[in-house]
Design an enzyme around this catalytic site. Sequence first.
Site, PDB file in Angstrom:
ATOM      1  N   ASP A 291      14.601 -30.218  15.236  1.00  0.00           N
ATOM      2  CA  ASP A 291      13.322 -30.202  15.961  1.00  0.00           C
ATOM      3  C   ASP A 291      12.185 -30.843  15.174  1.00  0.00           C
ATOM      4  O   ASP A 291      11.031 -30.824  15.591  1.00  0.00           O
ATOM      5  CB  ASP A 291      12.948 -28.757  16.336  1.00  0.00           C
ATOM      6  CG  ASP A 291      12.766 -27.880  15.102  1.00  0.00           C
ATOM      7  OD1 ASP A 291      12.899 -28.385  13.967  1.00  0.00           O
ATOM      8  OD2 ASP A 291      12.491 -26.679  15.274  1.00  0.00           O
TER       9      ASP A 291
ATOM     10  N   ARG B 275     -10.128 -40.171   3.295  1.00  0.00           N
ATOM     11  CA  ARG B 275     -11.334 -40.789   3.859  1.00  0.00           C
ATOM     12  C   ARG B 275     -12.175 -39.817   4.689  1.00  0.00           C
ATOM     13  O   ARG B 275     -13.319 -40.090   4.980  1.00  0.00           O
ATOM     14  CB  ARG B 275     -10.956 -42.030   4.687  1.00  0.00           C
ATOM     15  CG  ARG B 275     -10.587 -43.202   3.776  1.00  0.00           C
ATOM     16  CD  ARG B 275      -9.975 -44.341   4.544  1.00  0.00           C
ATOM     17  NE  ARG B 275      -8.665 -43.965   5.040  1.00  0.00           N
ATOM     18  CZ  ARG B 275      -7.890 -44.765   5.777  1.00  0.00           C
ATOM     19  NH1 ARG B 275      -8.306 -45.967   6.088  1.00  0.00           N
ATOM     20  NH2 ARG B 275      -6.709 -44.361   6.164  1.00  0.00           N
ATOM     21  N   GLN B 276     -11.597 -38.661   5.056  1.00  0.00           N
ATOM     22  CA  GLN B 276     -12.421 -37.635   5.733  1.00  0.00           C
ATOM     23  C   GLN B 276     -12.975 -36.742   4.624  1.00  0.00           C
ATOM     24  O   GLN B 276     -12.591 -35.584   4.449  1.00  0.00           O
ATOM     25  CB  GLN B 276     -11.590 -36.826   6.729  1.00  0.00           C
ATOM     26  CG  GLN B 276     -12.406 -35.807   7.516  1.00  0.00           C
ATOM     27  CD  GLN B 276     -13.219 -36.376   8.668  1.00  0.00           C
ATOM     28  OE1 GLN B 276     -12.709 -37.155   9.448  1.00  0.00           O
ATOM     29  NE2 GLN B 276     -14.487 -36.000   8.770  1.00  0.00           N
TER      30      GLN B 276
ATOM     31  N   HIS C 162      -9.900 -42.078  -2.816  1.00  0.00           N
ATOM     32  CA  HIS C 162     -10.978 -42.846  -2.179  1.00  0.00           C
ATOM     33  C   HIS C 162     -12.358 -42.464  -2.739  1.00  0.00           C
ATOM     34  O   HIS C 162     -13.116 -43.326  -3.183  1.00  0.00           O
ATOM     35  CB  HIS C 162     -10.902 -42.626  -0.667  1.00  0.00           C
ATOM     36  CG  HIS C 162     -11.914 -43.410   0.087  1.00  0.00           C
ATOM     37  ND1 HIS C 162     -11.934 -44.787   0.072  1.00  0.00           N
ATOM     38  CD2 HIS C 162     -12.954 -43.014   0.865  1.00  0.00           C
ATOM     39  CE1 HIS C 162     -12.941 -45.208   0.812  1.00  0.00           C
ATOM     40  NE2 HIS C 162     -13.568 -44.168   1.295  1.00  0.00           N
TER      41      HIS C 162
ATOM     42  N   ASP D  87     -16.568 -54.017  -0.268  1.00  0.00           N
ATOM     43  CA  ASP D  87     -17.649 -53.112   0.152  1.00  0.00           C
ATOM     44  C   ASP D  87     -18.181 -52.382  -1.078  1.00  0.00           C
ATOM     45  O   ASP D  87     -17.611 -52.485  -2.174  1.00  0.00           O
ATOM     46  CB  ASP D  87     -17.190 -52.121   1.240  1.00  0.00           C
ATOM     47  CG  ASP D  87     -15.958 -51.317   0.835  1.00  0.00           C
ATOM     48  OD1 ASP D  87     -15.795 -51.042  -0.362  1.00  0.00           O
ATOM     49  OD2 ASP D  87     -15.156 -50.965   1.728  1.00  0.00           O
TER      50      ASP D  87
ATOM     51  N   LYS E 123     -20.562 -53.789   3.684  1.00  0.00           N
ATOM     52  CA  LYS E 123     -19.765 -53.710   4.911  1.00  0.00           C
ATOM     53  C   LYS E 123     -20.319 -52.637   5.847  1.00  0.00           C
ATOM     54  O   LYS E 123     -20.722 -51.574   5.401  1.00  0.00           O
ATOM     55  CB  LYS E 123     -18.324 -53.363   4.504  1.00  0.00           C
ATOM     56  CG  LYS E 123     -17.369 -53.096   5.635  1.00  0.00           C
ATOM     57  CD  LYS E 123     -15.946 -52.873   5.100  1.00  0.00           C
ATOM     58  CE  LYS E 123     -15.632 -51.398   4.951  1.00  0.00           C
ATOM     59  NZ  LYS E 123     -14.233 -51.148   4.521  1.00  0.00           N
TER      60      LYS E 123
ATOM     61  N   ARG F  46     -18.938 -50.478   9.130  1.00  0.00           N
ATOM     62  CA  ARG F  46     -17.774 -50.244   9.993  1.00  0.00           C
ATOM     63  C   ARG F  46     -18.273 -49.915  11.397  1.00  0.00           C
ATOM     64  O   ARG F  46     -19.020 -48.961  11.598  1.00  0.00           O
ATOM     65  CB  ARG F  46     -16.913 -49.100   9.443  1.00  0.00           C
ATOM     66  CG  ARG F  46     -15.650 -48.881  10.259  1.00  0.00           C
ATOM     67  CD  ARG F  46     -14.635 -48.014   9.552  1.00  0.00           C
ATOM     68  NE  ARG F  46     -13.913 -48.669   8.476  1.00  0.00           N
ATOM     69  CZ  ARG F  46     -12.946 -49.570   8.644  1.00  0.00           C
ATOM     70  NH1 ARG F  46     -12.607 -49.949   9.856  1.00  0.00           N
ATOM     71  NH2 ARG F  46     -12.348 -50.102   7.610  1.00  0.00           N
TER      72      ARG F  46
ATOM     73  N   ASP G  57      -9.412 -53.658  -3.425  1.00  0.00           N
ATOM     74  CA  ASP G  57      -9.862 -52.463  -2.692  1.00  0.00           C
ATOM     75  C   ASP G  57      -8.937 -51.304  -3.030  1.00  0.00           C
ATOM     76  O   ASP G  57      -7.845 -51.508  -3.570  1.00  0.00           O
ATOM     77  CB  ASP G  57      -9.820 -52.745  -1.179  1.00  0.00           C
ATOM     78  CG  ASP G  57     -10.840 -51.918  -0.398  1.00  0.00           C
ATOM     79  OD1 ASP G  57     -11.410 -50.975  -0.969  1.00  0.00           O
ATOM     80  OD2 ASP G  57     -11.059 -52.233   0.784  1.00  0.00           O
TER      81      ASP G  57
HETATM   82  C1  R5P Z   1     -12.842 -47.965   3.070  1.00  0.00           C
HETATM   83  O1  R5P Z   1     -13.940 -47.713   2.609  1.00  0.00           O
HETATM   84  C2  R5P Z   1     -11.657 -48.320   2.223  1.00  0.00           C
HETATM   85  O2  R5P Z   1     -12.004 -48.511   0.897  1.00  0.00           O
HETATM   86  C3  R5P Z   1     -10.977 -49.566   2.750  1.00  0.00           C
HETATM   87  O3  R5P Z   1     -11.886 -50.670   2.625  1.00  0.00           O
HETATM   88  C4  R5P Z   1     -10.606 -49.423   4.186  1.00  0.00           C
HETATM   89  O4  R5P Z   1      -9.980 -48.193   4.429  1.00  0.00           O
HETATM   90  C5  R5P Z   1      -9.697 -50.548   4.607  1.00  0.00           C
HETATM   91  O5  R5P Z   1      -9.379 -50.374   5.954  1.00  0.00           O
HETATM   92  P1  R5P Z   1      -8.959 -51.608   6.836  1.00  0.00           P
HETATM   93  O6  R5P Z   1      -7.835 -52.305   6.153  1.00  0.00           O
HETATM   94  O7  R5P Z   1      -8.532 -50.970   8.136  1.00  0.00           O
HETATM   95  O8  R5P Z   1     -10.156 -52.478   7.024  1.00  0.00           O
END
Ligand code: R5P
Length: 309
Positions: free
Chosen positions: A34, A113-114, A146, A184, A207, A209, A233
Site C-alpha cells: 500500500d 524553501r518553506q 537553502h 539571485d 531575481k 519570482r 546556485d
Molecule cells: C531559490 O531561491 C533557489 O536558490 C533556487 O534559485 C531556485 O529554487 C531554483 O528554482 P528553479 O530552478 O525552479 O528556478
Amino acid sequence: MPVVSGSSGRAIAESLAPLLDMEHLELISRRFPDGEGYVRVPSESIESVRSEPVVLVSNTYPDSGVLETILLLEAISSVRAGELSNYKGLEPQSLPDVGSEIYLAIPYFGYSRQDKRFSPGETISARVIGDMLARCCDGIAILDLHAPAILEDLSVPVEFVSAMPEIAARLSNEVNPDFILSPDKGAIDRASEVATIGGWDFSYLEKTRIDAHTIEHTPKDLDVNGKVVAIVDDMISTGGTICRASDALHKQGATEVHAACTHGLFTAGAISRLSNHVDGVHSTDSLPNPRAVVSTAPALARGLRKLMG
Ligand code: R5P
C-alpha cells in the site's frame, strides 16, 4: 564505527564511510504494497550499531524520505537502547542501553524553501521537520541548506556544511571559467565562495519570482563579453532561474555558460530545458540525477567530524 543508510543515502554513505574510517552498513528499507514504509536494523548489524556512535545518511525528500528518516532513527535508537523485545520472540529480547550517540547526515534537506510564513495560515515546514528530526538524534550535518537561519537553534547541534569547495574544484578542472554569477541575492555567499576559491570575477543578479515557473531578473550590466561564465546556485528545480540568467549572460556577450548547483532536483523537463540555454550542468550527488558529478561525501565528512568531536 558504522555509517548506515536506508533507501536514499546508500551511495553517499558508501563514499562517506572510508573518509571517516568507518564501515558502511545497509539497513533494511522497503515499501508495503500500500506504499507505507518498513525499516529494520538487520540482525547481523545489531552488534555493530550498538558498538560505537552511528551516522545515518538520509534525505528528507521526497515526502517518503522524511518518514523513512524518522523511522530509521527510531529503529537505531531502539537497538542502541537494547529494546529488542519482539512479537516473534527472537532472542535476545533486551540488551544493556549503550547510550544514544546517533548522528544524522542530510545531503538534501527537503522543505528547506518553506523557511518563512510567507502568507498568514502557513506552517514553517523547514522548522517542523527540523524539530521532528532533532527529537530522534544527537546532532545533524546538513549540506547546503537553502537558508540555515531557520535551523540555527534546534535542540541538538547542527553543522551546516557546503559542497562549494568541491564545486569550485570541478569548475576549475572541467570548465576553467573567467566569471562566476550568482543568479539571485540568496546565492551570493555560496557563489562568491566559489569565485574566491578559484580567483574568478564575480557578480550577482536580482531575481523576482512571479510564480513557481516564472522568474524575472532586474537588468544589470555584467562584464562578461567574451568570457566563460559559471552560474552557481544551491539548487536547480525547474531550471527557470538558470535559463533566464544564462539568456542575460549571452545577450551581454558571454561565449560559454555553465550551471553548477549542490541540489539537482531537475523537475519535469528541466534537463532538456537547460540544454537549450547552457553548455554544461554540474551537480552534486545529494540527489540522484543524470548530472551528478560532484561527491557530497567530503563536505558531509567535514561536518560530521566537527559534530562527533
Ligand atoms: C531559490 O531561491 C533557489 O536558490 C533556487 O534559485 C531556485 O529554487 C531554483 O528554482 P528553479 O530552478 O525552479 O528556478
